[in-house]
Design a protein around this motif. Structure first.
Motif, PDB file in Angstrom:
ATOM      1  N   THR A  79       8.388  -0.224  -2.070  1.00 29.63           N
ATOM      2  CA  THR A  79       9.311  -1.146  -2.737  1.00 29.63           C
ATOM      3  C   THR A  79      10.347  -1.676  -1.749  1.00 29.63           C
ATOM      4  O   THR A  79      10.669  -2.875  -1.755  1.00 29.63           O
ATOM      5  CB  THR A  79      10.016  -0.443  -3.921  1.00 29.63           C
ATOM      6  OG1 THR A  79       9.027   0.062  -4.807  1.00 29.63           O
ATOM      7  CG2 THR A  79      10.937  -1.391  -4.657  1.00 29.63           C
ATOM      8  N   THR A  80      10.864  -0.807  -0.903  1.00 29.16           N
ATOM      9  CA  THR A  80      11.840  -1.234   0.110  1.00 29.16           C
ATOM     10  C   THR A  80      11.216  -2.224   1.079  1.00 29.16           C
ATOM     11  O   THR A  80      11.807  -3.270   1.380  1.00 29.16           O
ATOM     12  CB  THR A  80      12.369  -0.002   0.882  1.00 29.16           C
ATOM     13  OG1 THR A  80      12.920   0.926  -0.041  1.00 29.16           O
ATOM     14  CG2 THR A  80      13.425  -0.411   1.885  1.00 29.16           C
TER      15      THR A  80
ATOM     16  N   ILE B 210      12.108  -6.236   1.734  1.00 24.06           N
ATOM     17  CA  ILE B 210      12.449  -6.740   3.073  1.00 24.06           C
ATOM     18  C   ILE B 210      11.527  -7.884   3.468  1.00 24.06           C
ATOM     19  O   ILE B 210      11.974  -8.911   3.980  1.00 24.06           O
ATOM     20  CB  ILE B 210      12.375  -5.605   4.110  1.00 24.06           C
ATOM     21  CG1 ILE B 210      13.501  -4.596   3.872  1.00 24.06           C
ATOM     22  CG2 ILE B 210      12.456  -6.151   5.537  1.00 24.06           C
ATOM     23  CD1 ILE B 210      13.387  -3.332   4.695  1.00 24.06           C
ATOM     24  N   LEU B 211      10.224  -7.731   3.217  1.00 25.68           N
ATOM     25  CA  LEU B 211       9.249  -8.753   3.604  1.00 25.68           C
ATOM     26  C   LEU B 211       9.098  -9.869   2.580  1.00 25.68           C
ATOM     27  O   LEU B 211       8.467 -10.884   2.855  1.00 25.68           O
ATOM     28  CB  LEU B 211       7.881  -8.106   3.860  1.00 25.68           C
ATOM     29  CG  LEU B 211       7.809  -7.109   5.019  1.00 25.68           C
ATOM     30  CD1 LEU B 211       6.425  -6.507   5.115  1.00 25.68           C
ATOM     31  CD2 LEU B 211       8.208  -7.762   6.320  1.00 25.68           C
TER      32      LEU B 211
ATOM     33  N   LEU C 143       2.709  -2.226   2.091  1.00 21.18           N
ATOM     34  CA  LEU C 143       2.146  -1.137   2.885  1.00 21.18           C
ATOM     35  C   LEU C 143       0.942  -1.613   3.696  1.00 21.18           C
ATOM     36  O   LEU C 143       0.762  -1.209   4.848  1.00 21.18           O
ATOM     37  CB  LEU C 143       1.758   0.041   1.991  1.00 21.18           C
ATOM     38  CG  LEU C 143       2.915   0.842   1.396  1.00 21.18           C
ATOM     39  CD1 LEU C 143       2.382   1.951   0.510  1.00 21.18           C
ATOM     40  CD2 LEU C 143       3.799   1.412   2.487  1.00 21.18           C
ATOM     41  N   PHE C 144       0.123  -2.472   3.102  1.00 22.70           N
ATOM     42  CA  PHE C 144      -1.026  -3.007   3.842  1.00 22.70           C
ATOM     43  C   PHE C 144      -0.583  -3.877   5.014  1.00 22.70           C
ATOM     44  O   PHE C 144      -1.160  -3.813   6.098  1.00 22.70           O
ATOM     45  CB  PHE C 144      -1.959  -3.797   2.924  1.00 22.70           C
ATOM     46  CG  PHE C 144      -2.872  -2.932   2.114  1.00 22.70           C
ATOM     47  CD1 PHE C 144      -3.650  -1.955   2.708  1.00 22.70           C
ATOM     48  CD2 PHE C 144      -2.948  -3.091   0.742  1.00 22.70           C
ATOM     49  CE1 PHE C 144      -4.496  -1.152   1.961  1.00 22.70           C
ATOM     50  CE2 PHE C 144      -3.786  -2.291  -0.014  1.00 22.70           C
ATOM     51  CZ  PHE C 144      -4.563  -1.315   0.597  1.00 22.70           C
ATOM     52  N   VAL C 145       0.439  -4.690   4.809  1.00 23.78           N
ATOM     53  CA  VAL C 145       0.942  -5.542   5.886  1.00 23.78           C
ATOM     54  C   VAL C 145       1.462  -4.691   7.034  1.00 23.78           C
ATOM     55  O   VAL C 145       1.156  -4.948   8.208  1.00 23.78           O
ATOM     56  CB  VAL C 145       2.043  -6.494   5.357  1.00 23.78           C
ATOM     57  CG1 VAL C 145       2.795  -7.160   6.490  1.00 23.78           C
ATOM     58  CG2 VAL C 145       1.441  -7.533   4.436  1.00 23.78           C
ATOM     59  N   VAL C 146       2.217  -3.666   6.722  1.00 23.32           N
ATOM     60  CA  VAL C 146       2.747  -2.786   7.765  1.00 23.32           C
ATOM     61  C   VAL C 146       1.612  -2.037   8.457  1.00 23.32           C
ATOM     62  O   VAL C 146       1.592  -1.908   9.684  1.00 23.32           O
ATOM     63  CB  VAL C 146       3.785  -1.808   7.167  1.00 23.32           C
ATOM     64  CG1 VAL C 146       4.167  -0.739   8.163  1.00 23.32           C
ATOM     65  CG2 VAL C 146       5.013  -2.571   6.704  1.00 23.32           C
TER      66      VAL C 146
END
Length: 120
Positions: free
Chosen positions: A55-56, A60-61, A70-73
């Protein structure tokens, strides 16, 4: 906590012990130890608090869902690991090329010395 979180925590802790063992057997440099332990620690934190962290990151993104964040990170980290691997392979290739050149030069010098000895 869900069952998958327990499994993830066990796997990450086992990997952390494995990496420490590799370092203990001098199979890893200390820089690699720090890198992998930091990465595994992040994975441990994410496995303990997946909703809060996703969620955080989502906020931010500016993404719609936490799982997307999470997938992007994860994809970003994968690219960083690939780049690091590319650099290591390139370095190894350069070292092999340099060693091959040195061996060829020394081999040529040995051949020239043998020719001189044969003439004498």
């Amino acid at each position: 906590m869900y069952a998958v979180q327990y499994i993830a925590v066990i796997i990450v802790l086992a990997l952390m012990v494995y990496v420490l063992g590799k370092y203990g057997r001098n199979e890893l440099d200390w820089q690699d130890l720090v890198f992998w332990e930091a990465l595994l620690f992040i994975m441990l934190v994410v496995s303990l608090k997946p909703v809060e962290i996703s969620t955080t990151i989502r906020k931010i993104l500016g993404l719609g869902r936490g799982l997307d964040a999470l997938f992007v990170v994860a994809i970003g980290l994968s690219y960083l690991l690939l780049f690091r691997l590319y650099i290591a392979i390139d370095k190894a290739e350069r070292e092999i090329t340099e060693l091959t050149r040195q061996i060829a030069i020394e081999f040529q010098e040995i051949r020239e010395m043998l020719k001189k000895l044969e003439k004498d």
